[in-house]
Design a protein around this motif. Structure first.
Motif, short mmCIF file in Angstrom:
data_model
loop_
_atom_site.label_atom_id
_atom_site.label_comp_id
_atom_site.label_asym_id
_atom_site.label_seq_id
_atom_site.Cartn_x
_atom_site.Cartn_y
_atom_site.Cartn_z
N GLU A 61 15.16 69.93 70.53
CA GLU A 61 14.03 69.29 70.86
C GLU A 61 13.63 68.21 70.05
O GLU A 61 13.53 66.55 70.06
N LEU A 62 13.50 68.64 68.62
CA LEU A 62 13.39 67.35 67.19
C LEU A 62 14.46 66.40 67.52
O LEU A 62 13.79 65.00 66.84
N GLU A 63 15.38 66.57 68.27
CA GLU A 63 16.34 65.58 67.28
C GLU A 63 16.61 65.10 68.79
O GLU A 63 16.70 63.37 68.39
N GLN B 177 14.07 62.52 67.97
CA GLN B 177 14.41 61.48 66.62
C GLN B 177 15.58 59.77 67.58
O GLN B 177 15.08 59.42 67.25
N GLU B 178 16.10 61.17 68.40
CA GLU B 178 17.15 60.08 69.50
C GLU B 178 16.76 59.08 69.66
O GLU B 178 16.69 57.71 69.87
N HIS B 179 14.94 59.63 70.40
CA HIS B 179 14.05 58.35 71.03
C HIS B 179 13.37 57.38 70.37
O HIS B 179 12.24 57.09 70.55
N GLY B 180 13.47 57.83 68.93
CA GLY B 180 12.04 57.13 67.66
C GLY B 180 11.49 57.32 67.84
O GLY B 180 10.10 56.70 67.15
N LEU B 181 11.03 58.75 68.13
CA LEU B 181 9.65 59.21 68.17
C LEU B 181 9.33 59.79 66.27
O LEU B 181 8.51 59.82 66.56
N ILE B 182 10.49 60.05 65.91
CA ILE B 182 9.62 60.92 64.59
C ILE B 182 11.17 60.45 63.63
O ILE B 182 12.14 59.64 64.21
N PHE C 109 1.81 69.02 66.48
CA PHE C 109 2.26 67.67 66.44
C PHE C 109 3.78 67.40 67.72
O PHE C 109 3.79 66.13 68.57
N ILE C 110 4.50 68.61 67.92
CA ILE C 110 5.22 69.38 68.81
C ILE C 110 5.37 69.52 70.32
O ILE C 110 5.57 67.71 70.89
N SER C 111 3.38 69.57 70.70
CA SER C 111 3.41 69.37 71.62
C SER C 111 3.29 67.03 72.06
O SER C 111 3.20 67.40 73.31
#
Length: 362
Positions: A103-105, A108-113, A157-159
């Motif tokens: 989910e973190l990846e 990142q893929e969508h430019g959010l982190i 943060f994740i939510s």
């Protein structure tokens, strides 16, 4: 001075003990050493141990419910019908970490982190805490604690980021046409979209707030309840609640006893559910029309309540158009979960054999 030295020595002993516990439980694996890699994201020993702490209680509960096994000295090394608690904890921890990393990846893929590592999340934590400090300095509102610790921040943060991603994906990957939404509506309408119907009722309320502590007449909560029980007896004998209220006014005063005619419906149900849960449960739980309820203690309101249902109209399902925004939100959640599940199933997970074997969770 000697007491201070003793306190310092005791504190040092506690720190050394904590370090020793970490070392023995982590099997002397350095904190930053990767024990696995999920796709391209390394999982360090400290990350794994932190997640294991979150999963320990559920594993203990599983072995207790499944095998009656109680936590004891040799619990983690034992085998129950071929299952070992430590192995189960490792597997459950890894499964949760894989899902989180995937989910973190995706974030990142969508430019959010900017990254998926622990260090990346710590940087986000520091930015958020600085934002909160700046808001305090500027006399602006801050919701929640002024300073977030790592555990609290991670879930928040994740939510929050998950919500942002769902919004982005709803334009492409999670987009749904009307036919898809209608099928989802049919799938969820029972029980999510059931109309409350309408329940009309008479209500007699007596407050017991501050009774016996400064109101001048020395009434106690028990005394108020006894007077309410007398009112119920009169109502059970056929007296209208409006008349029973007048009898109560003689005993407790009109300032603390009240009579109202109210209605539970789609518009008011949320307020009853939130602020008068005992009453809501009674009105939706099968109280026959015309029968006087038991005396209800609405603790949040500080009052005793009697009701009598006078009329009822059956509910149904809220229409698709009425529920469209709720259906869209539910579909987005369901589609996102399925989308993430597919990515998790396809994830590449490589264990580092030596570190994995040395990592102990006891």
């Amino acid at each position: 001075m000697k007491l201070v030295q003793l306190a310092i020595a005791a504190l040092a002993g506690m720190v050394i003990a904590a370090i020793s516990i970490w070392s023995s439980r982590a099997g002397a694996v350095p904190e930053e050493e990767p024990v696995a890699v999920v796709n391209d994201s390394p999982v360090t020993a400290v990350e794994f141990m932190r997640e294991a702490e979150r999963q320990r209680a559920s594993v203990i509960d599983y072995f207790y419910r499944t095998y009656g096994a109680k936590m004891g000295h040799h619990f983690w090394e034992s085998a129950f019908n071929g299952e070992n608690p430590e192995t189960a904890l490792k597997e459950r921890t890894l499964k949760e970490i894989v899902r989180t990393k995937v989910e973190l990846e995706l974030f990142q893929e969508h430019g959010l982190i900017h990254g998926t590592s622990d260090a990346d999340l710590i940087r986000e934590l520091e930015k958020e805490n600085e934002r909160r400090r700046a808001a305090i300095r500027a006399n602006q509102p801050v919701y929640g604690p002024v300073h977030l610790d790592e555990a609290a921040f991670r879930d928040i943060f994740i939510s929050k980021t998950r919500g942002e991603l769902k919004e982005k994906l709803s334009r492409n990957e999670l987009v749904a046409n009307d036919d898809t939404l209608m099928r989802h509506y049919e799938a969820i309408k029972d029980p999510m979209l059931i109309s409350e119907g309408t329940v009309r009722f008479d209500k007699l309320t007596v407050s017991y707030k501050d009774t016996g502590s400064g109101d001048g007449d020395g009434r106690s909560k028990d005394r108020v309840r006894a007077e309410m029980a007398d009112a119920k007896r009169l109502a059970d004998q056929g007296m209208e609640l409006a008349e029973a209220a007048k009898e109560l006014w003689v005993g407790v005063g009109a300032s603390v006893a009240g009579y109202t005619e109210e209605e539970l419906n789609n518009r008011t149900a949320g307020a009853y559910y939130k602020f008068q849960p005992a009453l809501y449960a009674l009105l939706t739980g099968g109280l026959p029309d015309g029968r006087v309820s038991p005396v209800i203690d609405e603790a949040a309101q500080g009052s005793y309540v009697l009701v009598r249902i006078t009329d009822r109209e059956a509910g149904g399902y809220r229409s698709f158009e009425e529920s469209r925004s709720q259906v869209e939100s539910s579909y987005r959640d369901t589609a996102y979960s399925a989308y993430l599940n597919r990515l998790v199933e396809a994830a590449r997970v490589d264990l580092h054999p030596q570190a994995w074997k040395a990592l102990r969770l006891l």
